[in-house]
Design an enzyme around this catalytic site. Structure first.
Site, PDB file in Angstrom:
ATOM      1  N   ASP A 215       0.837  -1.197   0.000  1.00  0.00           N
ATOM      2  CA  ASP A 215       0.000   0.000   0.000  1.00  0.00           C
ATOM      3  C   ASP A 215       0.877   1.255   0.000  1.00  0.00           C
ATOM      4  O   ASP A 215       1.927   1.293   0.650  1.00  0.00           O
ATOM      5  CB  ASP A 215      -0.858  -0.030   1.282  1.00  0.00           C
ATOM      6  CG  ASP A 215      -1.925   1.042   1.309  1.00  0.00           C
ATOM      7  OD1 ASP A 215      -2.779   1.051   0.422  1.00  0.00           O
ATOM      8  OD2 ASP A 215      -1.904   1.883   2.238  1.00  0.00           O
ATOM      9  N   GLU A 272      13.565 -15.235  -1.288  1.00  0.00           N
ATOM     10  CA  GLU A 272      13.828 -16.484  -0.556  1.00  0.00           C
ATOM     11  C   GLU A 272      12.640 -17.429  -0.640  1.00  0.00           C
ATOM     12  O   GLU A 272      12.780 -18.636  -0.529  1.00  0.00           O
ATOM     13  CB  GLU A 272      14.054 -16.194   0.938  1.00  0.00           C
ATOM     14  CG  GLU A 272      15.411 -15.674   1.313  1.00  0.00           C
ATOM     15  CD  GLU A 272      15.433 -15.382   2.808  1.00  0.00           C
ATOM     16  OE1 GLU A 272      14.911 -16.191   3.599  1.00  0.00           O
ATOM     17  OE2 GLU A 272      15.948 -14.320   3.182  1.00  0.00           O
TER      18      GLU A 272
HETATM   19  C1  NOJ Z   1      -4.514   2.995  -0.729  1.00  0.00           C
HETATM   20  C2  NOJ Z   1      -5.651   2.096  -0.396  1.00  0.00           C
HETATM   21  O1  NOJ Z   1      -5.982   1.355  -1.546  1.00  0.00           O
HETATM   22  C3  NOJ Z   1      -6.765   2.991   0.102  1.00  0.00           C
HETATM   23  O2  NOJ Z   1      -7.971   2.293   0.215  1.00  0.00           O
HETATM   24  C4  NOJ Z   1      -6.333   3.585   1.402  1.00  0.00           C
HETATM   25  O3  NOJ Z   1      -7.311   4.498   1.856  1.00  0.00           O
HETATM   26  C5  NOJ Z   1      -5.004   4.333   1.258  1.00  0.00           C
HETATM   27  N1  NOJ Z   1      -4.038   3.608   0.477  1.00  0.00           N
HETATM   28  C6  NOJ Z   1      -4.397   4.578   2.599  1.00  0.00           C
HETATM   29  O4  NOJ Z   1      -3.920   3.392   3.150  1.00  0.00           O
END
Ligand code: NOJ
Length: 566
Positions: A215, A272
């Site tokens: 993310d 790994e």
């Molecule tokens: C991207 C995620 O897909 C989204 O849903 C989220 O609100 C933001 N990153 C923050 O983590």
């Protein structure tokens, strides 16, 4: 728990994700096994046969970790557990094993840019677990004294609008958060943070998780001096979150090259285990993608440009051809997600997607997916895309997602997150209870149950596409180990037909508004035609093929695509 074969044994082979097809499960809205109104891991387990029949190779599950749910799971309170709302670790283990039995790998979401403010690290940093812990964990986050006027230390704004800083009254210091105030950013310049994350990765890899979607992969490390970003425009009154963000040149808050050191380190760990490390690489400029994906960094990254275009030939062509060939095979192609309006909604002609669309938005989405499915890289479908779903309808009073200045739920992402319509009955068979996100019932024809009975439904068309794509993999790579099957674009570089050859395959799509003829190569065998695979709004209702081998042409209705072996 079994451990995947180490990379030393697999390095010289094709990586398992090359030309694979993934499927994004937004866990809260996929399937509810315990009828509490919230989708869960047991629900995913129960739908594995559906996913296997669809033909996907891996499933990315959005965060299921303990969370207060301010950002619906992207505010993680413990990275090494499962929130009781979604199940427990034993269910996750069962899910991973049952998926493997069906040749499906489970990929999970890592959220390393920020934690929840309820995470024990942040609670310790606030001093809530004693002075020694405060000393140890304070520097896990980014704290600064106020500016001389008492305001935030610099001019950074959050992705969800408003300042990226919140004052902690006890210490008089501000902490940084690129998202909600309850999502404090980790300090990736502190080596202890990196050490914690090595353990987190191994925790899941040892449970046979096959990879990670990272993310906010453009975030993590921030400018060492936390310099203010150049401001391009004054922030207009009542500006949306995107307008606020776009008032700045983001030189210092995101895309810092030091983040690559984190990914290099993770790459070694993932290698790994033969695991697929790929990022939410949110850069709309192809050159930015090169910076985010150096050869020794993450294996791959999502290419988001296709989620930001109108249905317009030049834009479609640009997003397909844009990234440099150095990234061939490393891009994940996704048309929809839990953060953006679904592609059939974005691509619907006219202003009222549901009332006047007649299937054109879904037909366009399928045509784009056909083009993407045979390019080097990894296609990822978002749950419900295989049913041709447009966004669900959420009444103004039921909206929940608080992104946008002043918790503006109107700006939120609820429409693409409504529950999966599995069948008839209350809540389209998603749950016996009122779902966490209320939305209008979907008509029977949009449900998985109805479409499973109908070969020429959207589901039937996607099943057929994935079947063809899977069978064609040797022809795509020319059958060579590690072969990438370079793409040769065969269209004129303009016009309404986009076409290419890769390996022994030819792919063509009509992205215009009128039917087009494409010339057939000698001996070409038609493998797939989206116009006949479903009840395409622009095709002959009988489903008759429009290929005329004698005349050497194939007629592509608007918003359709076809694939041939040559
Ligand atoms: C991207 C995620 O897909 C989204 O849903 C989220 O609100 C933001 N990153 C923050 O983590």
């Amino acid at each position: 728990m079994t451990r995947s074969s180490p990379a030393s044994a697999t390095d010289n082979l094709r990586r398992w994700w090359a030309d694979a097809v993934g499927y994004q499960v937004y866990v809260r809205s996929f399937a509810d096994s315990d009828n509490d109104g919230v989708g869960d891991l047991g629900g995913v387990l129960a739908k594995l046969d559906y996913l296997a029949r669809l033909g996907v190779d891996f499933v990315w599950i959005t965060p299921f970790y303990p969370t207060p749910g301010d950002d619906w799971g992207y505010d993680v309170a413990d990275y090494c557990d499962v929130d009781p709302l979604f199940g427990d670790l034993a269910t996750l283990d069962r899910l991973v094993a049952a998926a493997r039995e069906r040749d499906i790998r489970i990929v999970t979401d890592l959220v390393p840019n920020h934690t929840s403010s309820s995470h024990r690290w942040f609670q310790a940093a606030l001093g809530n677990s004693g002075a020694a812990d405060r000393e140890r964990f304070r520097d896990y986050y980014i704290w600064r004294d106020p500016a001389p006027d008492g305001g935030p230390p610099n001019n950074w704004v959050g992705y969800f609008g408003g300042p990226a800083w919140t004052l902690e009254p006890e210490s008089g210091q501000y902490y940084l958060h690129l998202f909600l105030p309850s999502q404090p950013d980790l300090n990736w310049r502190n080596p202890a943070v990196a050490g914690e994350w090595d353990d987190i990765l191994r925790f899941w890899l040892d449970r046979d998780v096959a990879g990670f979607r990272v993310d906010v992969a453009g975030g993590l490390v921030k400018d060492a001096g936390l310099r203010s970003n150049p401001q391009l425009l004054p922030i207009p009154p009542r500006a949306s979150r995107w307008e606020q963000w776009d008032c700045f040149e983001h030189l210092y808050d995101v895309f810092q090259p030091e983040s690559q050191d984190v990914f290099r380190r993770w790459r070694k760990i993932c290698d790994e285990y033969g695991a697929f490390l790929h990022g939410e690489t949110y850069h709309l400029d192809p050159r930015g993608m090169d910076d985010l994906l150096p050869p020794d960094g993450m294996h791959g990254g999502y290419w988001f440009a296709p989620m930001h275009i109108d249905w317009e030939p030049a834009a479609i062509r640009r997003t397909l051809r844009g990234p440099s060939s150095a990234l061939a095979g490393r891009l994940l192609w996704a048309m929809s997600s839990h953060d953006m309006p679904r592609a059939p909604t974005r691509f619907a002609p006219g202003s009222d997607a549901r009332a006047h669309d007649d299937g054109w938005g879904a037909a366009r989405t399928l045509a784009f997916n056909v083009l993407a499915a045979f390019l080097p890289g990894t296609l990822v479908l978002y749950q419900g895309e295989e049913l041709g779903l447009a966004d669900g309808e959420v009444a103004a009073e039921d909206k929940l997602d608080p992104v946008g200045p002043d918790d503006d739920v109107g700006a939120g992402r609820d429409g693409c997150r409504t529950p999966m319509p599995w069948g008839d009955g209350p809540h389209n068979g998603f749950s016996a209870a009122e779902p966490w996100l209320r939305s209008a019932a979907r008509p029977a024809g949009e449900t998985a149950a109805a479409q499973s009975q109908d070969e020429r439904s959207w589901l039937g068309a996607y099943r057929a596409l994935l079947d063809v794509q899977q069978r064609a993999r040797p022809a795509l790579s020319n059958g060579t180990a590690g072969g990438n099957g370079a793409v040769e674009w065969t269209d004129r570089g303009s016009g309404e037909v986009i076409s290419y050859r890769r390996g022994r395959l030819a792919v063509a799509a009509n992205v215009g508004d009128t039917a087009c003829e494409v010339p057939l190569e000698d001996g070409a065998t038609l493998l797939y035609d989206s116009a006949t695979a479903c009840r395409h709004p622009g095709a002959d209702p009988s489903g008759a093929s429009t290929q005329d081998a004698a005349d050497g042409v194939h007629l592509l209705p608007p918003a359709s695509a076809a694939v041939w072996q040559i």
